[in-house]
Design a protein around this motif. Structure first.
Motif: not given
Length: 161
Positions: A16-19, A33-38, A103-107
């Motif tokens: 949730r902290q990572e959206g 599920r979520g989205d990131i901007t790259c 958090v490590f995996c998402l980064r």
């Protein structure tokens, strides 16, 4: 692990902290599920947790490959969108810090995608060729071809004459 909190609660808080939000339609599986901007691209990810002890890394898939700026990107499976974001066997995930592990995996996934979209890891496509295209390669040689052809690590090599 936090006092009084379950592993799933810690994982949920980290996502949730990572959206990211849990996809309850995937129950009993644990999927977020979520989205990131790259590199100015919105990338929709799903994160599949099959091992809450993190002996296996979460499987991360890119849900919107067709909307990315390039049709073939390194480290993304053409069959199911799975993202290869850490080297299997070379990274140890901390089972005692589930939130930190998420958090490590998402980064790591975000950095892998950033390098892929920006073209920094384009050379990796050659190394992962058979992972993208299957186990066979066909070489269209001209009729007049003469010489030796060697197969090494499933890659056709044409030695200098």
């Amino acid at each position: 692990m936090a006092e009084g909190g379950s592993v799933l609660e810690e994982i949920d808080r980290a996502f949730r902290q990572e959206g990211f939000e849990r996809d309850w339609s995937a129950t009993p599986k644990v999927v977020y599920r979520g989205d990131i901007t790259c590199v100015n691209s919105r990338v929709v990810l799903s994160v599949h947790l099959s091992d809450l002890d993190f002996m296996k890394a979460p499987r991360i898939t890119v849900e919107n490959r067709e909307q990315l700026p390039r049709s073939v990107l390194p480290h993304i499976s053409s069959s199911d969108g799975s993202l290869c974001y850490i080297e299997g066997g070379s990274t140890t995930l901390d089972r005692y810090d589930p939130a930190g592990t998420i958090v490590f995996c998402l980064r790591a996934a975000k950095q892998t995608l950033k390098d892929a979209i920006s073209g920094k890891s384009t050379g990796d496509i050659a190394a992962e060729f058979f992972g993208y295209w299957g186990g066979a390669a066909f070489v269209d040689l001209p009729q007049a071809f003469q010489g030796d052809l060697a197969i090494e690590n499933r890659i056709a090599l044409f030695p200098d004459a």
